[in-house]
Design a protein around this motif. Sequence first.
Motif, PDB file in Angstrom:
ATOM      1  N   MET A  83      18.061  82.243   7.123  1.00 24.46           N
ATOM      2  CA  MET A  83      19.004  81.915   6.044  1.00 24.46           C
ATOM      3  C   MET A  83      20.329  81.424   6.634  1.00 24.46           C
ATOM      4  SD  MET A  83      20.185  84.295   2.875  1.00 24.46           S
ATOM      5  CE  MET A  83      21.202  85.278   3.944  1.00 24.46           C
ATOM      6  N   SER A  84      20.877  80.395   6.021  1.00 23.58           N
ATOM      7  CA  SER A  84      22.129  79.815   6.516  1.00 23.58           C
ATOM      8  C   SER A  84      23.324  80.727   6.219  1.00 23.58           C
ATOM      9  CB  SER A  84      22.321  78.443   5.879  1.00 23.58           C
ATOM     10  OG  SER A  84      23.376  77.781   6.514  1.00 23.58           O
ATOM     11  N   ILE A  85      24.502  80.241   6.539  1.00 22.52           N
ATOM     12  CA  ILE A  85      25.692  81.075   6.348  1.00 22.52           C
ATOM     13  C   ILE A  85      25.969  81.341   4.869  1.00 22.52           C
ATOM     14  CG2 ILE A  85      26.795  80.472   8.511  1.00 22.52           C
ATOM     15  CD1 ILE A  85      28.392  78.380   7.142  1.00 22.52           C
ATOM     16  N   GLN A  86      26.553  82.502   4.586  1.00 22.08           N
ATOM     17  CA  GLN A  86      26.821  82.933   3.210  1.00 22.08           C
ATOM     18  C   GLN A  86      27.960  82.126   2.596  1.00 22.08           C
ATOM     19  OE1 GLN A  86      25.079  85.327   1.480  1.00 22.08           O
ATOM     20  NE2 GLN A  86      23.679  85.166   3.204  1.00 22.08           N
ATOM     21  N   ASP A  87      29.062  82.060   3.295  1.00 25.69           N
ATOM     22  CA  ASP A  87      30.135  81.182   2.825  1.00 25.69           C
ATOM     23  C   ASP A  87      30.939  80.715   4.020  1.00 25.69           C
ATOM     24  OD1 ASP A  87      33.193  82.319   2.515  1.00 25.69           O
ATOM     25  OD2 ASP A  87      31.690  83.929   2.619  1.00 25.69           O
ATOM     26  N   GLU A  88      31.483  79.498   3.901  1.00 25.12           N
ATOM     27  CA  GLU A  88      32.077  78.901   5.099  1.00 25.12           C
ATOM     28  C   GLU A  88      33.350  79.618   5.550  1.00 25.12           C
ATOM     29  OE1 GLU A  88      31.621  76.920   2.224  1.00 25.12           O
ATOM     30  OE2 GLU A  88      33.188  75.387   2.144  1.00 25.12           O
ATOM     31  N   PHE A  89      34.005  80.345   4.602  1.00 24.42           N
ATOM     32  CA  PHE A  89      35.287  80.958   4.976  1.00 24.42           C
ATOM     33  C   PHE A  89      35.089  82.139   5.928  1.00 24.42           C
ATOM     34  CE2 PHE A  89      35.634  78.930   0.804  1.00 24.42           C
ATOM     35  CZ  PHE A  89      36.486  77.910   1.161  1.00 24.42           C
ATOM     36  N   SER A  90      34.088  82.971   5.630  1.00 22.41           N
ATOM     37  CA  SER A  90      33.863  84.102   6.546  1.00 22.41           C
ATOM     38  C   SER A  90      33.298  83.581   7.859  1.00 22.41           C
ATOM     39  CB  SER A  90      32.942  85.140   5.915  1.00 22.41           C
ATOM     40  OG  SER A  90      31.634  84.666   5.916  1.00 22.41           O
ATOM     41  N   PHE A  91      32.539  82.487   7.791  1.00 24.97           N
ATOM     42  CA  PHE A  91      32.010  81.884   9.026  1.00 24.97           C
ATOM     43  C   PHE A  91      33.149  81.388   9.917  1.00 24.97           C
ATOM     44  CE2 PHE A  91      30.520  77.959  11.197  1.00 24.97           C
ATOM     45  CZ  PHE A  91      29.679  78.570  12.115  1.00 24.97           C
ATOM     46  N   ILE A  92      34.089  80.677   9.307  1.00 25.18           N
ATOM     47  CA  ILE A  92      35.221  80.137  10.084  1.00 25.18           C
ATOM     48  C   ILE A  92      35.991  81.280  10.757  1.00 25.18           C
ATOM     49  CG2 ILE A  92      37.422  78.867   9.924  1.00 25.18           C
ATOM     50  CD1 ILE A  92      35.996  77.265   7.558  1.00 25.18           C
ATOM     51  N   LEU A 146      50.552  74.589  21.435  1.00 24.04           N
ATOM     52  CA  LEU A 146      49.780  74.586  20.189  1.00 24.04           C
ATOM     53  C   LEU A 146      50.585  75.295  19.109  1.00 24.04           C
ATOM     54  CD1 LEU A 146      47.166  73.840  18.753  1.00 24.04           C
ATOM     55  CD2 LEU A 146      46.244  76.068  19.439  1.00 24.04           C
ATOM     56  N   ILE A 147      51.063  74.512  18.126  1.00 24.78           N
ATOM     57  CA  ILE A 147      51.888  75.086  17.054  1.00 24.78           C
ATOM     58  C   ILE A 147      50.997  75.810  16.050  1.00 24.78           C
ATOM     59  CG2 ILE A 147      53.578  74.569  15.226  1.00 24.78           C
ATOM     60  CD1 ILE A 147      54.644  73.761  17.916  1.00 24.78           C
ATOM     61  N   THR A 148      49.952  75.116  15.579  1.00 25.27           N
ATOM     62  CA  THR A 148      48.970  75.783  14.729  1.00 25.27           C
ATOM     63  C   THR A 148      47.586  75.173  14.945  1.00 25.27           C
ATOM     64  OG1 THR A 148      48.406  76.532  12.517  1.00 25.27           O
ATOM     65  CG2 THR A 148      49.452  74.391  12.636  1.00 25.27           C
ATOM     66  N   GLY A 149      46.597  76.050  15.116  1.00 25.83           N
ATOM     67  CA  GLY A 149      45.219  75.599  15.294  1.00 25.83           C
ATOM     68  C   GLY A 149      44.453  75.798  13.998  1.00 25.83           C
ATOM     69  N   ILE A 150      43.375  76.589  14.062  1.00 26.22           N
ATOM     70  CA  ILE A 150      42.556  76.840  12.869  1.00 26.22           C
ATOM     71  C   ILE A 150      43.365  77.636  11.838  1.00 26.22           C
ATOM     72  CG2 ILE A 150      40.535  78.131  12.056  1.00 26.22           C
ATOM     73  CD1 ILE A 150      39.133  77.352  14.634  1.00 26.22           C
ATOM     74  N   GLY A 151      43.288  77.247  10.550  1.00 30.42           N
ATOM     75  CA  GLY A 151      43.909  78.051   9.504  1.00 30.42           C
ATOM     76  C   GLY A 151      44.856  77.294   8.606  1.00 30.42           C
ATOM     77  N   ASP A 152      45.185  76.065   8.919  1.00 26.34           N
ATOM     78  CA  ASP A 152      46.037  75.294   8.011  1.00 26.34           C
ATOM     79  C   ASP A 152      45.315  73.995   7.643  1.00 26.34           C
ATOM     80  OD1 ASP A 152      48.441  74.351   6.629  1.00 26.34           O
ATOM     81  OD2 ASP A 152      49.458  75.927   7.785  1.00 26.34           O
ATOM     82  N   ASP A 153      46.006  73.075   7.006  1.00 29.04           N
ATOM     83  CA  ASP A 153      45.339  71.831   6.591  1.00 29.04           C
ATOM     84  C   ASP A 153      44.977  70.959   7.780  1.00 29.04           C
ATOM     85  OD1 ASP A 153      45.677  72.183   3.670  1.00 29.04           O
ATOM     86  OD2 ASP A 153      47.778  72.265   4.274  1.00 29.04           O
ATOM     87  N   ALA A 154      45.731  71.071   8.831  1.00 27.70           N
ATOM     88  CA  ALA A 154      45.474  70.301  10.049  1.00 27.70           C
ATOM     89  C   ALA A 154      46.105  71.050  11.211  1.00 27.70           C
ATOM     90  CB  ALA A 154      46.090  68.901   9.920  1.00 27.70           C
ATOM     91  N   ALA A 155      45.680  70.716  12.397  1.00 22.01           N
ATOM     92  CA  ALA A 155      46.261  71.346  13.589  1.00 22.01           C
ATOM     93  C   ALA A 155      47.506  70.579  14.010  1.00 22.01           C
ATOM     94  CB  ALA A 155      45.240  71.350  14.716  1.00 22.01           C
ATOM     95  N   VAL A 156      48.426  71.281  14.660  1.00 25.23           N
ATOM     96  CA  VAL A 156      49.654  70.650  15.160  1.00 25.23           C
ATOM     97  C   VAL A 156      49.857  71.080  16.612  1.00 25.23           C
ATOM     98  CG1 VAL A 156      52.166  70.437  14.837  1.00 25.23           C
ATOM     99  CG2 VAL A 156      50.691  70.798  12.847  1.00 25.23           C
ATOM    100  N   TYR A 157      50.087  70.100  17.493  1.00 26.80           N
ATOM    101  CA  TYR A 157      50.385  70.450  18.884  1.00 26.80           C
ATOM    102  C   TYR A 157      51.483  69.529  19.404  1.00 26.80           C
ATOM    103  CZ  TYR A 157      47.798  66.352  20.507  1.00 26.80           C
ATOM    104  OH  TYR A 157      47.388  65.072  20.738  1.00 26.80           O
ATOM    105  N   ILE A 158      52.140  69.970  20.441  1.00 29.39           N
ATOM    106  CA  ILE A 158      53.209  69.168  21.055  1.00 29.39           C
ATOM    107  C   ILE A 158      52.635  68.444  22.267  1.00 29.39           C
ATOM    108  CG2 ILE A 158      55.515  69.235  22.115  1.00 29.39           C
ATOM    109  CD1 ILE A 158      55.880  71.997  20.753  1.00 29.39           C
ATOM    110  N   PRO A 159      52.641  67.103  22.248  1.00 34.31           N
ATOM    111  CA  PRO A 159      52.137  66.391  23.427  1.00 34.31           C
ATOM    112  C   PRO A 159      53.076  66.593  24.613  1.00 34.31           C
ATOM    113  CG  PRO A 159      52.747  64.849  21.656  1.00 34.31           C
ATOM    114  CD  PRO A 159      53.153  66.210  21.200  1.00 34.31           C
ATOM    115  N   SER A 160      52.508  66.606  25.819  1.00 29.78           N
ATOM    116  CA  SER A 160      53.352  66.798  27.002  1.00 29.78           C
ATOM    117  C   SER A 160      54.183  65.548  27.260  1.00 29.78           C
ATOM    118  CB  SER A 160      52.502  67.066  28.241  1.00 29.78           C
ATOM    119  OG  SER A 160      51.501  67.978  27.952  1.00 29.78           O
ATOM    120  N   GLY A 193      38.254  71.805  12.615  1.00 30.61           N
ATOM    121  CA  GLY A 193      36.938  71.237  12.394  1.00 30.61           C
ATOM    122  C   GLY A 193      36.606  71.199  10.916  1.00 30.61           C
ATOM    123  N   ASP A 194      35.306  71.198  10.626  1.00 31.65           N
ATOM    124  CA  ASP A 194      34.858  71.161   9.234  1.00 31.65           C
ATOM    125  C   ASP A 194      33.451  71.735   9.174  1.00 31.65           C
ATOM    126  OD1 ASP A 194      35.258  70.622   6.555  1.00 31.65           O
ATOM    127  OD2 ASP A 194      34.475  68.579   6.687  1.00 31.65           O
TER     128      ASP A 194
END
Length: 328
Positions: free
Chosen positions: A1-10, A24-38, A124-125
């Motif tokens: 059986m596949s995953i129950q719901d994508e939120f608990s999977f994430i 890395l300002i923000t990774g997983i958990g917002d609408d998009a990731a934000v990072y500072i380029p070197s 990701g998605d």
Amino acid sequence: MSIQDEFSFINQIKPTTVHHEKTLITGIGDDAAVYIPSPNQSQIICTDTLVEEIHFTSQTMSPFQIGYKALAVNISDIAAMGGNPLYYLVSIAIPSSWSEQDLIEIYAGMSELANSHRVDLIGGDTVSSKDSLMITVTVIGETEEGRQLLRSHAKSGDVVFVTGTIGDSSAGLELLLSKGRHGTFNSNEDFLIKRHQYPNPQVKIGRFLSKLKRVSLNDISDGLASESNELAEASQVTITLNANLIPLSKELVSCDSEGAIEKALFGGEDFELVGTMSMDEWESIQQDGRLQNLIKIGTVSSGKPEVLLQLENELITLEKKGYNHFKK
Ligand SMILES: Nc1ncnc2c1ncn2[C@@H]1O[C@H](COP(=O)(O)OP(=O)(O)OP(=O)(O)O)[C@@H](O)[C@H]1O
Ligand SMILES: Cc1ncc(C[n+]2csc(CCOP(=O)(O)O)c2C)c(N)n1
Ligand SMILES: [Mg+2]
Ligand SMILES: [Mg+2]
Ligand SMILES: [Mg+2]
């Protein structure tokens, strides 16, 4: 059986540690990731997809290996630009036949390679799919401004090199397709299978090459013939390869001496690098011991964009033949 719901999977696949904490300002958990380029670095970004029944089957790869390879093929493209990988994103389309445990394993495979290259999963998605599992990875990397290693950098007089043995992955795949991954294999066969299931992206050599004056570079996903033709086309030069110089592993030769060269030229999925540099630079890295694992396989000359293969006393044209998704 596949995953129950994508939120608990994430939540389950969200990394608990971060390698690039400062940028890395923000990774997983917002609408998009934000990072500072070197500063003073160019950003490098690439994406490649693996599809069930096309790039793997349940007979050829375990879920862990699918994850490992999905990230490896992308880190390999960063290596082929001379870059350092930093972050990755994963989009996955999941049919109901895959269990949550299988998916966790896919992420464990990615995470193993990610940790060894110090890359962070930043987004990701997750979607459902009717039939096949599909996994698309995007990797972001960087290299010093102006130091990217383009396919168009080859010039007449250059040496053509590769970073390791070619054809192993194709032989491994052939074994897996005939016996399945749970079959019994001798140690030579086991080596070839591992070369198919766990590609080793050549980031270290790519970084070394990025410090040289002028290098053209490509990674070998579709076979040496196809990738050399891409270099020849992008640089508008003739590449001549010497069949006797193409490195073949002793494992490949002992399992398939007849088919070895064919597999090296047209098999694909080696994820070694093929490139060119000037003869002067080649000689200087040879003398000062910085040659690393580079193996000379040919030369570049001016002429129409094509690849020739010196095969015993014959000089043949090497067509851009290799794995092609739309030609069978
Ligand atoms: N569907 C697409 N839309 C836009 N650009 C694409 C698409 N497919 C490929 N490209 C671009 O075409 C170029 C060549 O891509 P290609 O996938 O052949 O290279 P590669 O990743 O080195 O090879 P492989 O996919 O065999 O590993 C890259 O610049 C890539 O970003
Ligand atoms: C089950 C199974 N059948 C065939 C193959 C061979 N194969 C698939 S894609 C590809 C080229 C690289 O892909 P891309 O061009 O998408 O990067 C090759 C050589 C395989 N790995 N598994
Ligand atoms: Mg691609
Ligand atoms: Mg590539
Ligand atoms: Mg690629």
